[in-house]
Design an enzyme around this catalytic site. Structure first.
Site, PDB file in Angstrom:
ATOM      1  CD  GLU A  84      -2.706  -0.765   0.283  1.00 35.26           C
ATOM      2  OE1 GLU A  84      -3.168  -0.228  -0.586  1.00 35.26           O
ATOM      3  OE2 GLU A  84      -3.147  -2.160  -0.332  1.00 35.26           O
ATOM      4  NE  ARG A  94     -17.421  -4.378   0.265  1.00 34.74           N
ATOM      5  CZ  ARG A  94     -17.330  -5.742   0.969  1.00 34.74           C
ATOM      6  NH1 ARG A  94     -18.410  -6.149   0.816  1.00 34.74           N
ATOM      7  NH2 ARG A  94     -16.287  -6.263   1.260  1.00 34.74           N
ATOM      8  CB  CYS A 147      -6.965  -2.862   6.120  1.00 33.88           C
ATOM      9  SG  CYS A 147      -7.046  -4.750   6.160  1.00 33.88           S
ATOM     10  CG  HIS A 171      -4.729  -4.952   1.770  1.00 34.41           C
ATOM     11  ND1 HIS A 171      -4.663  -3.778   1.726  1.00 34.41           N
ATOM     12  CD2 HIS A 171      -5.483  -5.698   2.805  1.00 34.41           C
ATOM     13  CE1 HIS A 171      -5.759  -3.804   2.884  1.00 34.41           C
ATOM     14  NE2 HIS A 171      -6.147  -4.197   3.074  1.00 34.41           N
TER      15      HIS A 171
END
Ligand code: PCA
Length: 178
Positions: A84, A94, A147, A171
């Site tokens: 990242e 979500r 995260c 990730h």
């Protein structure tokens, strides 16, 4: 223990979430040795909970005083190790976190910077993984769930206290068992 010359790296992985039985990020961290490349590793298993995730890791930072923090998290839809680049100041979930909290369009730190760049050499990390035969890529979004929340919180903690700590996040895809 003087530990004067030995570097310390804090490595973190997450607990399972979203109905999964395992989280590959913790499986990876668990499997790492205690000393790697001359650095001592300290490991933290992080709850998939807004707030608590940041608390767990910033408390470990204050206790361990690492030179570097590398977080791992599961990203089911991805097929490569994703290094990242950036964390943004927003939670937009979500699915609820493991405590049932559902943050929608909520800043992580009120009045905080819009974003923080990870402070590890992301291109060198991708190159090293690729050279080792591990498919890897740079990712320009860590999402808007726990995260990203954790990375932002850790980078904010480091920036606010002017700590000489580099921090990054990777990730990882699902493992076959999933
Ligand atoms: N992945 C989730 C949170 C915990 C994890 O391992 C994410 O990408 O936000």
């Amino acid at each position: 223990m003087s530990g004067k010359s030995s570097r310390k790296v804090l490595v973190t992985g997450f607990m399972p979430f979203g109905g999964e039985a395992i989280n590959p990020s913790w499986e990876i961290v668990k499997a790492l040795p205690d000393v790697m490349g001359g650095a001592r590793l300290a490991k933290v298993k992080v709850p998939v909970e807004f707030g608590k995730a940041i608390e767990a890791v910033t408390q470990a930072i204050d206790r361990v005083k690492p030179d570097m923090v590398i977080g791992f998290g599961q990203a089911g839809g991805r097929s490569r190790m994703s290094v990242e680049r950036i964390a943004i100041n927003i939670d937009d979930a979500r699915i609820p976190d493991n405590a049932g909290a559902m943050h929608i369009d909520q800043p992580i730190v009120d009045g905080g910077a819009a974003a923080y760049f990870c402070s590890v050499p992301i291109k060198a990390m991708v190159a090293a993984m690729t050279k080792a035969g591990v498919p890897a890529e740079i990712s320009n979004t860590a999402g808007t769930y726990v995260c990203n929340h954790l990375i932002y919180g850790v980078l904010h903690h480091i920036a606010a206290r002017h700590l000489a700590i580099r921090a990054g996040f990777i990730h990882v895809p699902y493992v076959e068992a999933q």
